[in-house]
Design an enzyme around this catalytic site. Structure first.
Site, PDB file in Angstrom:
ATOM      1  N   ASP A 132       0.856  -1.191   0.000  1.00  0.00           N
ATOM      2  CA  ASP A 132       0.000   0.000   0.000  1.00  0.00           C
ATOM      3  C   ASP A 132       0.891   1.240   0.000  1.00  0.00           C
ATOM      4  O   ASP A 132       1.861   1.310   0.767  1.00  0.00           O
ATOM      5  CB  ASP A 132      -0.914  -0.039   1.243  1.00  0.00           C
ATOM      6  CG  ASP A 132      -2.045   0.976   1.154  1.00  0.00           C
ATOM      7  OD1 ASP A 132      -1.764   2.176   0.963  1.00  0.00           O
ATOM      8  OD2 ASP A 132      -3.203   0.569   1.278  1.00  0.00           O
ATOM      9  N   ILE A 133       0.569   2.218  -0.847  1.00  0.00           N
ATOM     10  CA  ILE A 133       1.413   3.428  -0.925  1.00  0.00           C
ATOM     11  C   ILE A 133       1.263   4.330   0.307  1.00  0.00           C
ATOM     12  O   ILE A 133       2.093   5.203   0.521  1.00  0.00           O
ATOM     13  CB  ILE A 133       1.138   4.309  -2.177  1.00  0.00           C
ATOM     14  CG1 ILE A 133      -0.338   4.387  -2.492  1.00  0.00           C
ATOM     15  CG2 ILE A 133       1.962   3.897  -3.357  1.00  0.00           C
ATOM     16  CD1 ILE A 133      -0.671   5.490  -3.471  1.00  0.00           C
ATOM     17  N   HIS A 193     -10.120  -5.380  -2.205  1.00  0.00           N
ATOM     18  CA  HIS A 193      -8.726  -5.485  -1.756  1.00  0.00           C
ATOM     19  C   HIS A 193      -8.711  -5.726  -0.266  1.00  0.00           C
ATOM     20  O   HIS A 193      -9.321  -4.994   0.505  1.00  0.00           O
ATOM     21  CB  HIS A 193      -7.915  -4.235  -2.117  1.00  0.00           C
ATOM     22  CG  HIS A 193      -8.568  -2.942  -1.738  1.00  0.00           C
ATOM     23  ND1 HIS A 193      -9.631  -2.398  -2.441  1.00  0.00           N
ATOM     24  CD2 HIS A 193      -8.328  -2.085  -0.715  1.00  0.00           C
ATOM     25  CE1 HIS A 193      -9.998  -1.270  -1.873  1.00  0.00           C
ATOM     26  NE2 HIS A 193      -9.221  -1.066  -0.811  1.00  0.00           N
ATOM     27  N   PHE A 194      -8.023  -6.771   0.111  1.00  0.00           N
ATOM     28  CA  PHE A 194      -7.845  -7.071   1.530  1.00  0.00           C
ATOM     29  C   PHE A 194      -6.557  -6.398   1.985  1.00  0.00           C
ATOM     30  O   PHE A 194      -5.508  -6.557   1.360  1.00  0.00           O
ATOM     31  CB  PHE A 194      -7.761  -8.586   1.758  1.00  0.00           C
ATOM     32  CG  PHE A 194      -9.105  -9.270   1.664  1.00  0.00           C
ATOM     33  CD1 PHE A 194      -9.871  -9.472   2.799  1.00  0.00           C
ATOM     34  CD2 PHE A 194      -9.608  -9.675   0.440  1.00  0.00           C
ATOM     35  CE1 PHE A 194     -11.117 -10.085   2.707  1.00  0.00           C
ATOM     36  CE2 PHE A 194     -10.849 -10.286   0.349  1.00  0.00           C
ATOM     37  CZ  PHE A 194     -11.609 -10.493   1.483  1.00  0.00           C
ATOM     38  N   HIS A 195      -6.678  -5.634   3.074  1.00  0.00           N
ATOM     39  CA  HIS A 195      -5.504  -5.004   3.682  1.00  0.00           C
ATOM     40  C   HIS A 195      -4.897  -6.026   4.652  1.00  0.00           C
ATOM     41  O   HIS A 195      -5.613  -6.569   5.494  1.00  0.00           O
ATOM     42  CB  HIS A 195      -5.909  -3.783   4.512  1.00  0.00           C
ATOM     43  CG  HIS A 195      -6.524  -2.660   3.735  1.00  0.00           C
ATOM     44  ND1 HIS A 195      -5.856  -1.490   3.465  1.00  0.00           N
ATOM     45  CD2 HIS A 195      -7.757  -2.497   3.184  1.00  0.00           C
ATOM     46  CE1 HIS A 195      -6.643  -0.657   2.794  1.00  0.00           C
ATOM     47  NE2 HIS A 195      -7.820  -1.254   2.612  1.00  0.00           N
ATOM     48  N   ASN A 216     -12.549  -3.200   3.488  1.00  0.00           N
ATOM     49  CA  ASN A 216     -13.548  -2.130   3.528  1.00  0.00           C
ATOM     50  C   ASN A 216     -14.505  -2.421   2.378  1.00  0.00           C
ATOM     51  O   ASN A 216     -14.118  -2.330   1.215  1.00  0.00           O
ATOM     52  CB  ASN A 216     -12.877  -0.767   3.360  1.00  0.00           C
ATOM     53  CG  ASN A 216     -11.954  -0.425   4.521  1.00  0.00           C
ATOM     54  OD1 ASN A 216     -12.177  -0.870   5.644  1.00  0.00           O
ATOM     55  ND2 ASN A 216     -10.908   0.327   4.256  1.00  0.00           N
ATOM     56  N   GLN A 247     -14.531   2.293   1.831  1.00  0.00           N
ATOM     57  CA  GLN A 247     -13.871   1.777   0.626  1.00  0.00           C
ATOM     58  C   GLN A 247     -13.692   2.922  -0.362  1.00  0.00           C
ATOM     59  O   GLN A 247     -14.663   3.583  -0.735  1.00  0.00           O
ATOM     60  CB  GLN A 247     -14.701   0.655  -0.015  1.00  0.00           C
ATOM     61  CG  GLN A 247     -14.007   0.040  -1.226  1.00  0.00           C
ATOM     62  CD  GLN A 247     -14.806  -1.096  -1.860  1.00  0.00           C
ATOM     63  OE1 GLN A 247     -15.975  -1.287  -1.555  1.00  0.00           O
ATOM     64  NE2 GLN A 247     -14.170  -1.836  -2.739  1.00  0.00           N
ATOM     65  N   GLU A 248     -12.435   3.136  -0.768  1.00  0.00           N
ATOM     66  CA  GLU A 248     -12.147   4.207  -1.733  1.00  0.00           C
ATOM     67  C   GLU A 248     -11.923   3.661  -3.133  1.00  0.00           C
ATOM     68  O   GLU A 248     -12.275   4.312  -4.115  1.00  0.00           O
ATOM     69  CB  GLU A 248     -10.909   4.991  -1.287  1.00  0.00           C
ATOM     70  CG  GLU A 248     -11.211   5.915  -0.123  1.00  0.00           C
ATOM     71  CD  GLU A 248      -9.978   6.596   0.424  1.00  0.00           C
ATOM     72  OE1 GLU A 248      -8.904   6.480  -0.177  1.00  0.00           O
ATOM     73  OE2 GLU A 248     -10.115   7.243   1.477  1.00  0.00           O
TER      74      GLU A 248
HETATM   75  P1  AMP Z   1      -9.752   1.499   0.821  1.00  0.00           P
HETATM   76  O1  AMP Z   1     -10.064   2.696   1.658  1.00  0.00           O
HETATM   77  O2  AMP Z   1      -9.986   0.199   1.562  1.00  0.00           O
HETATM   78  O3  AMP Z   1     -10.433   1.517  -0.525  1.00  0.00           O
HETATM   79  O4  AMP Z   1      -8.210   1.531   0.591  1.00  0.00           O
HETATM   80  C1  AMP Z   1      -7.602   1.879  -0.617  1.00  0.00           C
HETATM   81  C2  AMP Z   1      -6.135   1.741  -0.373  1.00  0.00           C
HETATM   82  O5  AMP Z   1      -5.476   1.698  -1.615  1.00  0.00           O
HETATM   83  C3  AMP Z   1      -5.534   2.893   0.423  1.00  0.00           C
HETATM   84  O6  AMP Z   1      -4.925   2.379   1.592  1.00  0.00           O
HETATM   85  C4  AMP Z   1      -4.533   3.516  -0.554  1.00  0.00           C
HETATM   86  O7  AMP Z   1      -3.376   3.987   0.080  1.00  0.00           O
HETATM   87  C5  AMP Z   1      -4.241   2.354  -1.491  1.00  0.00           C
HETATM   88  N1  AMP Z   1      -3.826   2.712  -2.841  1.00  0.00           N
HETATM   89  C6  AMP Z   1      -4.488   3.510  -3.721  1.00  0.00           C
HETATM   90  N2  AMP Z   1      -3.815   3.565  -4.896  1.00  0.00           N
HETATM   91  C7  AMP Z   1      -2.723   2.776  -4.750  1.00  0.00           C
HETATM   92  C8  AMP Z   1      -1.636   2.424  -5.611  1.00  0.00           C
HETATM   93  N3  AMP Z   1      -1.535   2.910  -6.865  1.00  0.00           N
HETATM   94  N4  AMP Z   1      -0.674   1.576  -5.133  1.00  0.00           N
HETATM   95  C9  AMP Z   1      -0.765   1.096  -3.876  1.00  0.00           C
HETATM   96  N5  AMP Z   1      -1.773   1.392  -3.016  1.00  0.00           N
HETATM   97  C10 AMP Z   1      -2.730   2.215  -3.444  1.00  0.00           C
END
Ligand code: AMP
Length: 136
Positions: A32-33, A101-103, A88, A95-96
């Site tokens: 994750d970035i 995606h599983f963290h 999320n 969820q963004e």
């Molecule tokens: P969520 O809120 O569960 O949708 O989390 C989205 C996650 O994706 C966040 O933790 C971001 O930092 C991560 N993210 C978004 N774009 C990238 C990317 N290009 N490479 C790695 N992580 C990303």
């Protein structure tokens, strides 16, 4: 199934770079970035589905072992004491990115987590960590 407008589908397709740590036919794992802890990894299916219930069950069955592989790898190689696995699911659940995606978030005995995105000192630091964690 892929969506050309989805950032995670574009990572799968190799159109956007990512610090990959593991990959198989069904899924991809990359750092994750904006990590909650260094080594915070996202594990995604190579099938575009926004929500858990949108993912065909055979994809869930086939891609989920990658989470186990990544968790073991983080524990042994970082090394961390444990990890949280988090999904999320839906905008209301924070969820963004609308691609499942599983963290996988490394945890350490006695260390509280703020549950908010941090950063690596540099891209190089992130890539070096990915190299250390990378699984053939
Ligand atoms: P969520 O809120 O569960 O949708 O989390 C989205 C996650 O994706 C966040 O933790 C971001 O930092 C991560 N993210 C978004 N774009 C990238 C990317 N290009 N490479 C790695 N992580 C990303």
């Amino acid at each position: 199934m892929q969506d050309p407008n989805c950032v995670f589908c574009r990572i799968i397709a190799g159109e956007i770079p990512a610090a990959k740590i593991a990959e198989d036919e069904y899924g991809l794992a990359f750092l994750d970035i904006a990590p909650f802890e260094k080594g915070h990894t996202l594990v995604i299916p190579k099938y575009h589905a926004a929500l858990l219930e949108d993912l065909p069950v055979e994809w869930l069955r086939n891609f989920s072992p990658l989470m186990q592989t990544v968790g073991r790898r983080l524990r042994e190689t970082l090394p961390c004491d444990g990890y949280n696995v988090m999904l999320n699911n839906g905008k209301s659940a924070s969820q963004e990115v609308p691609h499942i995606h599983f963290h996988i978030v490394p945890r350490y005995e006695g260390r509280e987590l703020e549950w908010k995105g941090g950063s690596y000192e540099s891209d190089e630091e992130m890539l070096l960590l990915a190299k250390k964690l990378y699984l053939e």
